[in-house]
Design an enzyme around this catalytic site. Structure first.
Site, PDB file in Angstrom:
ATOM      1  CD  GLU A 194      -2.949  -1.360   2.106  1.00 31.45           C
ATOM      2  OE1 GLU A 194      -3.080  -0.440   2.920  1.00 31.45           O
ATOM      3  OE2 GLU A 194      -3.696  -2.344   2.078  1.00 31.45           O
ATOM      4  CG  HIS A 244     -15.463  -6.455   6.980  1.00 30.89           C
ATOM      5  ND1 HIS A 244     -15.063  -5.610   7.979  1.00 30.89           N
ATOM      6  CD2 HIS A 244     -14.383  -6.592   6.164  1.00 30.89           C
ATOM      7  CE1 HIS A 244     -13.807  -5.235   7.777  1.00 30.89           C
ATOM      8  NE2 HIS A 244     -13.372  -5.826   6.684  1.00 30.89           N
ATOM      9  CD  GLU A 289      -9.267  -6.197   9.237  1.00 29.58           C
ATOM     10  OE1 GLU A 289      -9.422  -5.451   8.276  1.00 29.58           O
ATOM     11  OE2 GLU A 289      -8.261  -6.950   9.366  1.00 29.58           O
ATOM     12  CG  HIS A 332      -9.448  -4.886   1.418  1.00 26.28           C
ATOM     13  ND1 HIS A 332      -9.499  -3.512   1.487  1.00 26.28           N
ATOM     14  CD2 HIS A 332     -10.289  -5.236   0.420  1.00 26.28           C
ATOM     15  CE1 HIS A 332     -10.340  -3.059   0.582  1.00 26.28           C
ATOM     16  NE2 HIS A 332     -10.845  -4.084  -0.083  1.00 26.28           N
ATOM     17  CD  GLU A 333      -5.957  -4.735   4.686  1.00 24.06           C
ATOM     18  OE1 GLU A 333      -6.738  -5.657   4.978  1.00 24.06           O
ATOM     19  OE2 GLU A 333      -6.337  -3.593   4.410  1.00 24.06           O
ATOM     20  CD  GLU A 370      -6.733  -2.394   0.464  1.00 26.27           C
ATOM     21  OE1 GLU A 370      -7.099  -1.272   0.825  1.00 26.27           O
ATOM     22  OE2 GLU A 370      -6.286  -3.244   1.267  1.00 26.27           O
ATOM     23  CD  GLU A 404      -8.180   1.445   2.690  1.00 32.19           C
ATOM     24  OE1 GLU A 404      -9.302   0.934   2.740  1.00 32.19           O
ATOM     25  OE2 GLU A 404      -7.151   0.877   3.109  1.00 32.19           O
TER      26      GLU A 404
HETATM   27  C1  NOJ Z   1      -8.379  -1.804   5.711  1.00 29.81           C
HETATM   28  C2  NOJ Z   1      -9.240  -2.087   4.534  1.00 29.81           C
HETATM   29  O1  NOJ Z   1      -8.587  -1.770   3.342  1.00 29.81           O
HETATM   30  C3  NOJ Z   1     -10.511  -1.283   4.664  1.00 29.81           C
HETATM   31  O2  NOJ Z   1     -11.309  -1.452   3.520  1.00 29.81           O
HETATM   32  C4  NOJ Z   1     -11.226  -1.683   5.921  1.00 29.81           C
HETATM   33  O3  NOJ Z   1     -12.341  -0.847   6.105  1.00 29.81           O
HETATM   34  C5  NOJ Z   1     -10.315  -1.553   7.147  1.00 29.81           C
HETATM   35  N1  NOJ Z   1      -9.079  -2.209   6.902  1.00 29.81           N
HETATM   36  C6  NOJ Z   1     -10.942  -2.137   8.376  1.00 29.81           C
HETATM   37  O4  NOJ Z   1     -11.124  -3.503   8.221  1.00 29.81           O
HETATM   38 CA    CA Z   2      -6.109  -1.626   3.093  1.00 23.01          CA
END
Ligand code: NOJ
Ligand code: CA
Length: 697
Positions: free
Chosen positions: A175, A406, A408, A476-477, A495, A501
């Site tokens: 990133e 989601h 995370e 993501h990540e 991502e 963002e």
């Molecule tokens: C980073 C992610 O790229 C983003 O989309 C997400 O909202 C946040 N982490 C929290 O999970």
């Molecule tokens: Ca991210």
């Protein structure tokens, strides 16, 4: 329907054979413009070189692998035989930038054996008209079952000190915004704004990530990346300035080893893409062609589309992922994923026919942190008390909106692997078709990296497990893509790069960022960039005066066309779309799956102009974006079907638009256009233009 022509030719070489003496073998691309040579030195080292239009691109690159405590595939090898063949076929991706892709190349399979031990090794090469891929294969054989890779020796000695678009080699994040320097001027530890994972794992001052895209003195483009990254760590590139040589640097595991393989395995493809002009690089399909065909037989459940989200508010800090009932309400804003708020988003998505809705912060665990990036324990089956899963999913079904769950993990990957089967059960029970996973932060187990073999296997495992349950996946990540979405078409986006963002925090993305992404990050696969922000000045939310999204509004629209993803977010808040209903019409109309892509013109770091035809419909969408420079360009609409009339809506920068001083100045014009028309379009600094062309009856 498919045309497939494969020719085989087999050369057996005995030690008496004269071919062995020459130790030099070449392969020409189907159109004869590219040449790939393999050379065996007197001490049995394998080297290769690559030529385009008779000019050297890579000179005597090393091939090989160093094993830990075992005979390495590095020197002492002799040739046994070479098979050559051709591939020429067409295939249809489940979704993509075009509906039909040609795989046309020459193939060479080089069989080698170690001179004293007889250990066998194979190298496969596929040479295209616009680049090459090669990989190492480790055949099953007596006395050889499993092995540890200490180092990959593959190197890329370049013909010149090219101009590079690069991000630093970081084993945990991609990133970053891009730097543009000569190869010799790369200092990877300097001048790079941070990533969003809270720490850096930069490898060295001279290590960069792939795709590394370079411009030669003659304005041709070379990009080095990999294809089909499976069961192996990501390839970074270490730079030896003096010899202008790039060397493969594999991301290490917790104890410094690179990869654990078995006999019968192979490496990912090492890929060198070549384009005589910049826009041709965006048409290159080698990375997809080198990946295996779809592993899924039935794919009708995979449906590209757009999504809204309970998301941007949290990045703007007007709402929180954390539910107050479980947490200190003084420190946090109101909970984003509360039932009433989600229902309002379902209503809006339904009214505007946006098929999907992401809700972040719905599950327990966000409260167990210090608000920073430290480790948390999430429960992926336990909604917060104010997120009424039953009511929300029922309401969404009635309104024909489908929810994106989601997950995370904050890097707690071992824990996620324990929970994910139950979590997917819950998704199926409530009819969620898509999961967005995330890996912010340092990984558990500690010492493993986002781009190491262990995580590469984890991402693929999740892709397979979700496919088994007919769930689409947006990660993501993760490690940057290498075309695996051909094999797992449910892996609908990633991502793996610096998304929109970043504009909500810190330095944001420079106006040229989105003009570089198609030439770098997107060469491996689609990106969940999350475009569509209309309220570009973010001080209105109480953020610092200078905080803003560094584009004009019209450019945010154009990104739906120029940054390819079959899953595209309409990232802004409902209230901002309600304030700009006519501009929002473009987001409603724009397609996410395509029959054809036309690169009108493009230059990394400067501008990207593209037109795409909607899948199975005679509608076209044009996206034009520029960096911080104002530009104009006359579009010739000769890609439209001759003799047909199209209703065009042109979403342009207003006369005073400027990404920094006046980003929200836009104008919209409607007119009818046909394939003989031309139109001069003006782009503001940091601006863009989006055009929808709907075929009239
Ligand atoms: C980073 C992610 O790229 C983003 O989309 C997400 O909202 C946040 N982490 C929290 O999970
Ligand atoms: Ca991210």
């Amino acid at each position: 329907m498919y045309k497939s022509v494969i020719f085989f030719c087999f050369i057996f070489v005995s030690s008496e054979n004269s071919l062995l003496a020459t130790r030099f073998f070449n392969l020409f691309s189907p159109d004869l413009t590219m040449q790939f040579n393999i050379q065996l030195t007197a001490d049995g080292i394998v080297k290769y070189s690559l030529y385009a239009d008779k000019m050297p691109l890579v000179k005597e690159g090393r091939m090989g692998i160093k094993l830990l405590n075992q005979l390495s595939f590095d020197k002492g090898f002799e040739l046994v035989s070479i098979d050559t063949s051709s591939i020429d076929l067409f295939w249809e991706p489940v979704w993509g930038e075009e509906k039909r892709i040609r795989n046309h190349c020459k193939r060479m399979l080089v069989h080698l054996q170690h001179m004293s031990t007889g250990r066998k090794w194979m190298i496969e090469v596929r040479l295209y008209n616009d680049g090459v891929g090669f990989r190492y294969i480790f055949p099953v054989q007596d006395g050889f079952s499993h092995f540890i890779i200490e180092d990959e020796l593959t190197s890329f000695p370049l013909s010149d000190d090219h101009s590079c678009f690069w991000i630093p080699g970081d084993s945990d994040s991609n990133e970053y915004s891009y730097s543009k320097t000569k190869l010799k001027e790369i200092y990877a530890l300097q001048g790079n704004p941070g990533n969003d994972i809270g720490f850096k794992s930069l490898i060295s001052d001279t290590t960069v990530q792939t795709p590394l895209t370079m411009r030669t003195k003659s304005d041709a483009y070379v990009s080095i990346h990999e294809a089909a990254l499976v069961n192996y760590p990501a390839m970074m590139l270490g730079i030896h300035r003096k010899s202008l040589t790039l060397k493969t640097e594999l991301v290490a595991d917790a104890i410094g080893n690179k990869a654990y393989l078995n006999a019968g395995d192979q490496t990912p493809w090492r890929v060198i893409l070549f384009a005589r002009k910049a826009s041709d690089l965006l048409r290159n399909r080698i990375i997809l062609n080198l990946n295996e065909p779809s592993a899924l037989n039935e794919t009708s459940w995979i449906k590209p589309g757009k999504y809204l989200g309970i998301w941007w508010e949290m990045h703007l800090k007007t709402k929180d992922w954390v539910c107050q009932t479980n947490f200190d309400s003084l420190k946090h804003k109101s909970h984003g994923a509360s039932t009433d708020h989600v229902l309002a988003y379902i209503d809006f998505a339904s009214a505007h026919k946006i098929p999907y809705l992401l809700v972040e912060g719905w599950n327990e665990g966000w409260e167990n942190g210090d608000g920073g990036w430290s480790e948390r324990k999430f429960i992926f089956t336990k909604p917060y008390p104010d997120f009424d899963l039953n009511r929300i999913s029922k309401y969404a079904a009635e309104k024909n909106v489908r929810l994106i769950m989601h997950h995370e993990t904050y890097g707690t990957v071992t824990d996620y692997e324990r929970q994910m089967h139950d979590a997917f059960d819950l998704m199926q029970q409530y009819n969620y078709p898509i999961v967005k996973t995330g890996y912010v932060g340092r990984l558990v187990p500690r010492g493993e990296h986002h781009d190491g073999q262990w995580m590469v296997n984890h991402y693929a495992h999740v892709a397979k497990k979700t496919a088994d349950r007919k769930i689409m996946l947006n990660v993501h990540e993760a490690v940057r893509p290498t075309g695996l979405h051909r094999t797992y078409p449910n892996w609908i986006s990633s991502e793996a790069g610096r998304g929109n963002e970043f504009n909500a925090w810190g330095q944001g993305n420079p106006p040229e960022h989105e003009t570089i992404l198609p030439f770098t990050r997107l060469l491996g696969g689609p990106m969940d960039y999350t475009p569509g922000i209309f309220q570009l000045k973010l001080n209105v939310y109480g953020l610092p005066e200078k905080q803003q999204v560094n584009t004009t509004l019209a450019k945010q629209l154009a990104l739906y066309v120029t940054l390819y993803s079959p899953l595209q977010m309409a990232a802004d808040l409902i209230e901002n779309y309600e304030k700009h209903p006519i501009a929002f019409q473009f987001i409603k109309d724009v397609a996410t799956d395509w029959d054809t892509t036309v690169v009108i013109d493009a230059m990394p770091g400067d501008f990207v102009y593209m037109a795409r035809k909607q899948k199975a419909k005679n509608n076209w969408f044009v996206g034009m974006i520029t960096d911080e420079q104002a530009r104009d360009h006359t579009i010739i609409f000769d890609f439209l079907e001759p003799g047909k009339k199209y209703e065009a809506k042109i979403y342009m920068d207003g006369t005073t638009a400027h990404w920094q001083s006046n980003p929200m100045d836009y104008k919209i014009e409607s007119r009818s256009l046909n394939s003989k028309d031309k139109l001069k379009i003006k782009l503001a600094p940091g601006g863009g233009c989006a055009i929808s062309l709907m075929q009239m009856d």
